[in-house]
Write a protein that holds these residues in place. Structure first.
Motif, short mmCIF file in Angstrom:
data_model
loop_
_atom_site.label_atom_id
_atom_site.label_comp_id
_atom_site.label_asym_id
_atom_site.label_seq_id
_atom_site.Cartn_x
_atom_site.Cartn_y
_atom_site.Cartn_z
N ASP A 69 -101.29 -19.08 -17.59
CA ASP A 69 -99.86 -19.21 -17.85
C ASP A 69 -99.60 -20.25 -18.96
O ASP A 69 -98.78 -20.03 -19.85
CB ASP A 69 -99.15 -19.61 -16.55
CG ASP A 69 -97.66 -19.36 -16.63
OD1 ASP A 69 -97.27 -18.23 -16.96
OD2 ASP A 69 -96.89 -20.31 -16.39
N MET A 70 -100.32 -21.36 -18.92
CA MET A 70 -100.17 -22.38 -19.96
C MET A 70 -100.63 -21.84 -21.32
O MET A 70 -100.09 -22.20 -22.36
CB MET A 70 -100.99 -23.63 -19.61
CG MET A 70 -100.42 -24.38 -18.42
SD MET A 70 -101.41 -25.87 -18.11
CE MET A 70 -101.00 -26.19 -16.41
N GLU A 77 -100.29 -18.77 -22.27
CA GLU A 77 -99.17 -17.95 -22.75
C GLU A 77 -98.08 -18.83 -23.38
O GLU A 77 -97.56 -18.53 -24.46
CB GLU A 77 -98.58 -17.13 -21.59
CG GLU A 77 -97.37 -16.30 -22.03
CD GLU A 77 -96.65 -15.62 -20.88
OE1 GLU A 77 -97.25 -15.45 -19.80
OE2 GLU A 77 -95.47 -15.24 -21.08
N ILE A 78 -97.72 -19.92 -22.71
CA ILE A 78 -96.65 -20.79 -23.20
C ILE A 78 -97.04 -21.39 -24.56
O ILE A 78 -96.25 -21.42 -25.51
CB ILE A 78 -96.34 -21.92 -22.20
CG1 ILE A 78 -96.00 -21.35 -20.82
CG2 ILE A 78 -95.23 -22.83 -22.71
CD1 ILE A 78 -94.73 -20.57 -20.73
N GLY A 79 -98.29 -21.85 -24.68
CA GLY A 79 -98.75 -22.42 -25.95
C GLY A 79 -98.73 -21.40 -27.07
O GLY A 79 -98.27 -21.68 -28.18
N LEU A 119 -96.90 -18.77 -27.35
CA LEU A 119 -95.53 -18.37 -27.72
C LEU A 119 -95.07 -19.13 -28.96
O LEU A 119 -94.34 -18.61 -29.79
CB LEU A 119 -94.57 -18.68 -26.58
CG LEU A 119 -94.20 -17.56 -25.62
CD1 LEU A 119 -93.30 -18.11 -24.53
CD2 LEU A 119 -93.51 -16.41 -26.35
N LEU A 120 -95.46 -20.39 -29.07
CA LEU A 120 -95.10 -21.18 -30.25
C LEU A 120 -96.17 -21.03 -31.33
O LEU A 120 -95.87 -20.63 -32.45
CB LEU A 120 -94.89 -22.65 -29.85
CG LEU A 120 -94.32 -23.59 -30.91
CD1 LEU A 120 -93.06 -23.04 -31.53
CD2 LEU A 120 -94.04 -24.96 -30.29
N VAL A 138 -94.65 -15.39 -33.13
CA VAL A 138 -94.94 -14.56 -31.96
C VAL A 138 -93.63 -14.00 -31.42
O VAL A 138 -92.70 -14.74 -31.12
CB VAL A 138 -95.67 -15.38 -30.88
CG1 VAL A 138 -95.80 -14.56 -29.59
CG2 VAL A 138 -97.04 -15.81 -31.38
N GLU A 139 -93.56 -12.68 -31.35
CA GLU A 139 -92.34 -12.03 -30.86
C GLU A 139 -92.40 -11.93 -29.33
O GLU A 139 -91.48 -12.39 -28.67
CB GLU A 139 -92.24 -10.64 -31.50
CG GLU A 139 -90.89 -9.97 -31.33
CD GLU A 139 -89.77 -10.71 -32.08
OE1 GLU A 139 -89.97 -11.01 -33.27
OE2 GLU A 139 -88.73 -10.96 -31.46
N ARG A 168 -98.76 -9.81 -20.21
CA ARG A 168 -100.02 -10.04 -19.50
C ARG A 168 -100.24 -8.95 -18.46
O ARG A 168 -99.30 -8.55 -17.79
CB ARG A 168 -99.99 -11.41 -18.80
CG ARG A 168 -100.30 -12.56 -19.76
CD ARG A 168 -99.74 -13.86 -19.25
NE ARG A 168 -100.20 -14.18 -17.90
CZ ARG A 168 -99.70 -15.19 -17.19
NH1 ARG A 168 -98.74 -15.96 -17.69
NH2 ARG A 168 -100.15 -15.44 -16.00
#
Ligand SMILES: [Fe+2]
Lengths: 286, 97
Positions: free
Chosen positions: B63-64, B66-68, B70-71, B78-79, B83
């Motif tokens: 999950d982390m 994914e968050i990283g 995203l930016l 990243v649009e 998952r």
């Protein structure tokens, strides 16, 4: 995406708060906007006047208790806050807090609820209630703003008028690169939201004046108490903000491990990146 | 009672990243970030519009990731990130946590 002139221009063409309408005078307030010295005054007819380098007249608007100006040519009006026209609300000019940090950092801190129990201990948060519950954060394409909703947090004293601990619900909105609007559970009126804004004047990339403003349903609390409560909160934030490393807001999270609790910050930084809003930002992680 | 985290906490997921991706800068970035999180990682597909990344590790760490992502780095937009479970082989999968 990182063209230097495009990036400089994107933020130059935005509106920024530069003072309180109630404090306009003939002598003027000597301040700065993105590195340029400016003077905020009123003229002989009482009209607000913002003067930049070499006496050039800058655009002026009066809104939400503040004088707004721009070094460039704003393509849009100042963002709307419909609650500012709602009868029954009290409008509170909190004043100014100078913070030695990036203007973007000041906004990012305002969006972060994870720091409540540690920075605003026993006021906006308290141990052991430190967990950030999942919420939604997104860039809304229709309005081109960042929104975070369903943000819930236990607060021992959510506001000046709160008499005990409650679970407060928040919504955050970022309609301009250095401005954020917070909508917060309004204890006296469950169907309405209290509005607390953060208007940030970028003095330099690593220095800003923060102008909080509020539109509340609260007929009881004395104005000075409302102001002092909010100033206390922002002074607690200032000590954190001035110690953040790096000074500028990283737009590459490579040196951090952001988590889902940071989703609003991530959405904000994605939005900044998308618009080349990079004044006060660090582009490469180091 | 001591909680012992072992391989049974690990899951495998395929992360599909869509956007305007400069893979020359994004792939090394992804590699570093996944390594920092201690995730098993295999790139199944990569072009400048789509990356398929197979990850193995505790769900919270994926999950982390994914968050990283995203930016991501400054030259990448990243649009969306999706998952899904996957059964990829991980030649370098970690055996201890
Ligand atoms: Fe704070």
């Amino acid at each position: 995406m990182t063209d230097d002139t495009a990036s400089a221009q994107a933020m130059t063409d935005e509106w920024y708060p530069v003072g309180l309408i109630s404090q306009l005078d003939k002598t003027g307030r000597q301040t700065a906007l993105m590195g340029e010295p400016i003077v905020v005054a009123h003229d002989a007819d009482g009209q607000a006047l913002v003067t930049g380098h070499n006496g050039r007249r800058l655009p002026v608007k009066l809104r939400y208790g503040h004088v707004w100006s721009s070094l460039g040519t704003p393509k849009k009006d100042i963002f709307a806050i419909p609650e500012a026209d709602q009868p029954g609300r009290r409008f509170v000019d909190v004043g100014v807090v100078r913070v030695r940090c990036s203007p973007l950092r000041a906004v990012e801190n305002f969006l972060d609820i994870a720091h409540f129990p540690f920075v605003h201990t026993d006021v906006l948060g308290a141990e052991p209630h430190t967990e950030v519950l999942n919420y939604t954060a997104e860039i809304r394409p229709d309005v081109d703003e960042v929104w975070a909703t369903e943000v819930k947090f236990y607060q021992p004293q959510a506001s000046k008028s709160a008499s005990g601990g409650i679970t407060t619900e928040y919504m955050y909105r970022v309609p301009a690169p250095t401005c954020s609007v917070l909508y917060k559970t309004c204890p006296p009126r469950p169907t309405e939201w209290d509005v607390i804004t953060l208007f940030v004047q970028p003095l330099a990339e690593d220095l800003c004046d923060v102008w909080p403003w509020m539109a509340l349903f609260d007929d009881e609390t004395a104005m000075t108490d409302l102001i002092h409560f909010q100033q206390m909160i922002f002074l607690q934030d200032r000590s954190i903000l001035e110690n953040q490393v790096p000074r500028l807001l990283p737009l590459d999270p490579g040196m951090e491990i952001p988590t889902r609790a940071d989703l609003t910050s991530i959405a904000y930084r994605r939005w900044l990146k998308r618009h080349n809003y990079t004044y006060g930002a660090q582009l490469v992680a180091r | 009672m001591v909680m012992v985290q072992d391989k049974t906490d690990e899951i495998q997921q395929r992360m599909t990243i869509l956007g305007e991706l400069d893979i020359a800068s994004f792939l090394p970035w992804i590699h570093r970030h996944a390594a920092k999180l201690g995730l098993g990682q295999t790139v199944a597909h990569a072009d400048d519009a789509r990356i398929e990344l197979d990850l193995r590790g505790p769900e919270a760490l994926i999950d982390m990731m994914e968050i990283g992502c995203l930016l991501g780095p400054i030259d990448v937009w990243v649009e969306t990130i999706a998952r899904a479970p996957c059964n990829a082989q991980f030649p370098n999968a970690k055996t201890t946590v």
